[in-house]
Design a protein around this motif. Structure first.
Motif, mmCIF file in Angstrom:
data_model
loop_
_atom_site.group_PDB
_atom_site.id
_atom_site.type_symbol
_atom_site.label_atom_id
_atom_site.label_comp_id
_atom_site.label_asym_id
_atom_site.label_seq_id
_atom_site.Cartn_x
_atom_site.Cartn_y
_atom_site.Cartn_z
ATOM 1 N N ASP A 10 0.845 -1.187 0.000
ATOM 2 C CA ASP A 10 0.000 0.000 0.000
ATOM 3 C C ASP A 10 0.884 1.241 0.000
ATOM 4 O O ASP A 10 1.980 1.238 0.524
ATOM 5 N N PHE A 14 -1.472 4.323 -4.848
ATOM 6 C CA PHE A 14 -2.490 3.314 -4.571
ATOM 7 C C PHE A 14 -3.166 3.533 -3.223
ATOM 8 O O PHE A 14 -2.552 3.963 -2.263
ATOM 9 N N SER A 15 -4.442 3.181 -3.171
ATOM 10 C CA SER A 15 -5.208 3.311 -1.935
ATOM 11 C C SER A 15 -4.790 2.247 -0.936
ATOM 12 O O SER A 15 -4.200 1.230 -1.303
ATOM 13 N N ILE A 18 -4.892 -2.094 -1.082
ATOM 14 C CA ILE A 18 -4.635 -2.637 -2.426
ATOM 15 C C ILE A 18 -3.774 -3.896 -2.336
ATOM 16 O O ILE A 18 -3.911 -4.798 -3.145
ATOM 17 N N ARG A 21 -5.594 -7.178 -2.374
ATOM 18 C CA ARG A 21 -6.322 -7.532 -3.598
ATOM 19 C C ARG A 21 -5.444 -8.337 -4.555
ATOM 20 O O ARG A 21 -5.901 -9.287 -5.164
ATOM 21 N N TRP A 22 -4.209 -7.916 -4.748
ATOM 22 C CA TRP A 22 -3.278 -8.596 -5.653
ATOM 23 C C TRP A 22 -1.999 -8.910 -4.913
ATOM 24 O O TRP A 22 -1.508 -8.109 -4.127
ATOM 25 N N LEU A 28 -0.995 -7.066 -9.937
ATOM 26 C CA LEU A 28 -1.613 -5.743 -9.850
ATOM 27 C C LEU A 28 -1.768 -5.111 -11.228
ATOM 28 O O LEU A 28 -2.855 -4.674 -11.614
ATOM 29 N N MET A 32 -5.506 -4.824 -12.776
ATOM 30 C CA MET A 32 -6.097 -3.490 -12.977
ATOM 31 C C MET A 32 -6.280 -3.196 -14.456
ATOM 32 O O MET A 32 -7.308 -2.649 -14.857
ATOM 33 N N ASP A 47 -11.501 2.644 -6.322
ATOM 34 C CA ASP A 47 -11.137 1.640 -5.323
ATOM 35 C C ASP A 47 -9.635 1.391 -5.261
ATOM 36 O O ASP A 47 -9.130 0.882 -4.262
ATOM 37 N N TYR A 48 -8.935 1.717 -6.324
ATOM 38 C CA TYR A 48 -7.525 1.356 -6.423
ATOM 39 C C TYR A 48 -6.565 2.510 -6.183
ATOM 40 O O TYR A 48 -5.438 2.283 -5.754
#
Length: 86
Positions: A10, A14-15, A18, A21-22, A28, A32, A47-48
Protein backbone atom coordinates in the motif's frame (compact mmCIF):
# COMPACT_ATOMS: atom_id res chain seq x y z
CA UNK A 1 12.69 -10.00 -12.36
CA UNK A 2 12.73 -9.62 -8.60
CA UNK A 3 10.76 -6.36 -8.80
CA UNK A 4 7.99 -7.96 -10.84
CA UNK A 5 7.48 -10.73 -8.32
CA UNK A 6 7.69 -8.37 -5.35
CA UNK A 7 4.63 -8.17 -3.14
CA UNK A 8 2.30 -5.23 -3.65
CA UNK A 9 2.54 -2.63 -0.89
CA UNK A 10 0.00 0.00 0.00
CA UNK A 11 1.12 3.58 -0.57
CA UNK A 12 2.18 5.89 -3.34
CA UNK A 13 -0.64 6.41 -5.82
CA UNK A 14 -2.49 3.31 -4.57
CA UNK A 15 -5.21 3.31 -1.93
CA UNK A 16 -4.77 1.49 1.34
CA UNK A 17 -5.88 -2.12 1.14
CA UNK A 18 -4.63 -2.64 -2.43
CA UNK A 19 -2.02 -5.13 -1.22
CA UNK A 20 -4.77 -7.51 -0.14
CA UNK A 21 -6.32 -7.53 -3.60
CA UNK A 22 -3.28 -8.60 -5.65
CA UNK A 23 -0.25 -10.51 -4.49
CA UNK A 24 2.52 -9.28 -6.76
CA UNK A 25 3.27 -6.22 -8.85
CA UNK A 26 2.60 -8.26 -12.02
CA UNK A 27 -0.78 -9.38 -10.64
CA UNK A 28 -1.61 -5.74 -9.85
CA UNK A 29 -0.72 -4.44 -13.30
CA UNK A 30 -2.45 -7.23 -15.20
CA UNK A 31 -5.50 -7.24 -12.92
CA UNK A 32 -6.10 -3.49 -12.98
CA UNK A 33 -5.39 -3.28 -16.70
CA UNK A 34 -7.87 -6.05 -17.45
CA UNK A 35 -10.61 -4.59 -15.27
CA UNK A 36 -10.22 -1.00 -16.41
CA UNK A 37 -9.39 -1.35 -20.11
CA UNK A 38 -10.80 -4.72 -21.18
CA UNK A 39 -13.90 -4.85 -18.96
CA UNK A 40 -14.40 -1.05 -19.07
CA UNK A 41 -14.75 -0.88 -15.28
CA UNK A 42 -13.14 2.55 -15.23
CA UNK A 43 -14.99 3.74 -12.12
CA UNK A 44 -13.21 0.95 -10.24
CA UNK A 45 -10.19 3.25 -10.21
CA UNK A 46 -11.83 4.90 -7.17
CA UNK A 47 -11.14 1.64 -5.32
CA UNK A 48 -7.53 1.36 -6.42
CA UNK A 49 -6.08 4.86 -6.45
CA UNK A 50 -5.74 7.43 -3.71
CA UNK A 51 -7.97 10.47 -4.28
CA UNK A 52 -4.90 12.71 -4.53
CA UNK A 53 -2.86 10.34 -6.72
CA UNK A 54 -0.30 11.67 -9.17
CA UNK A 55 0.10 9.62 -12.35
CA UNK A 56 2.81 10.28 -14.94
CA UNK A 57 1.73 9.54 -18.51
CA UNK A 58 3.14 10.14 -21.97
CA UNK A 59 0.85 13.17 -22.22
CA UNK A 60 2.06 14.62 -18.93
CA UNK A 61 1.27 14.47 -15.25
CA UNK A 62 -2.31 13.73 -14.16
CA UNK A 63 -3.48 14.55 -10.64
CA UNK A 64 -6.50 13.10 -8.84
CA UNK A 65 -8.76 10.14 -9.50
CA UNK A 66 -11.50 12.17 -11.29
CA UNK A 67 -8.94 13.36 -13.86
CA UNK A 68 -7.56 9.83 -14.32
CA UNK A 69 -11.09 8.52 -14.89
CA UNK A 70 -11.99 11.33 -17.31
CA UNK A 71 -8.81 10.73 -19.31
CA UNK A 72 -9.38 6.98 -19.38
CA UNK A 73 -12.93 7.38 -20.72
CA UNK A 74 -11.65 9.87 -23.31
CA UNK A 75 -9.05 7.34 -24.48
CA UNK A 76 -11.70 4.62 -24.69
CA UNK A 77 -13.95 6.92 -26.74
CA UNK A 78 -11.11 7.56 -29.18
CA UNK A 79 -10.22 3.87 -29.40
CA UNK A 80 -13.38 1.89 -28.54
CA UNK A 81 -11.93 -1.45 -29.67
CA UNK A 82 -8.75 -1.02 -27.63
CA UNK A 83 -7.73 -4.04 -25.57
CA UNK A 84 -4.77 -4.23 -23.21
CA UNK A 85 -3.90 -7.87 -23.54
CA UNK A 86 -1.45 -8.98 -20.85
Amino acid sequence: SAEASAPVRDGGAFSSGIAGRWGTVVDLILGMTHEVWDERRVDGLHDYLRPDCVIHTLAGTVEGVPTVIRNTWAMLECFPDRLQLG
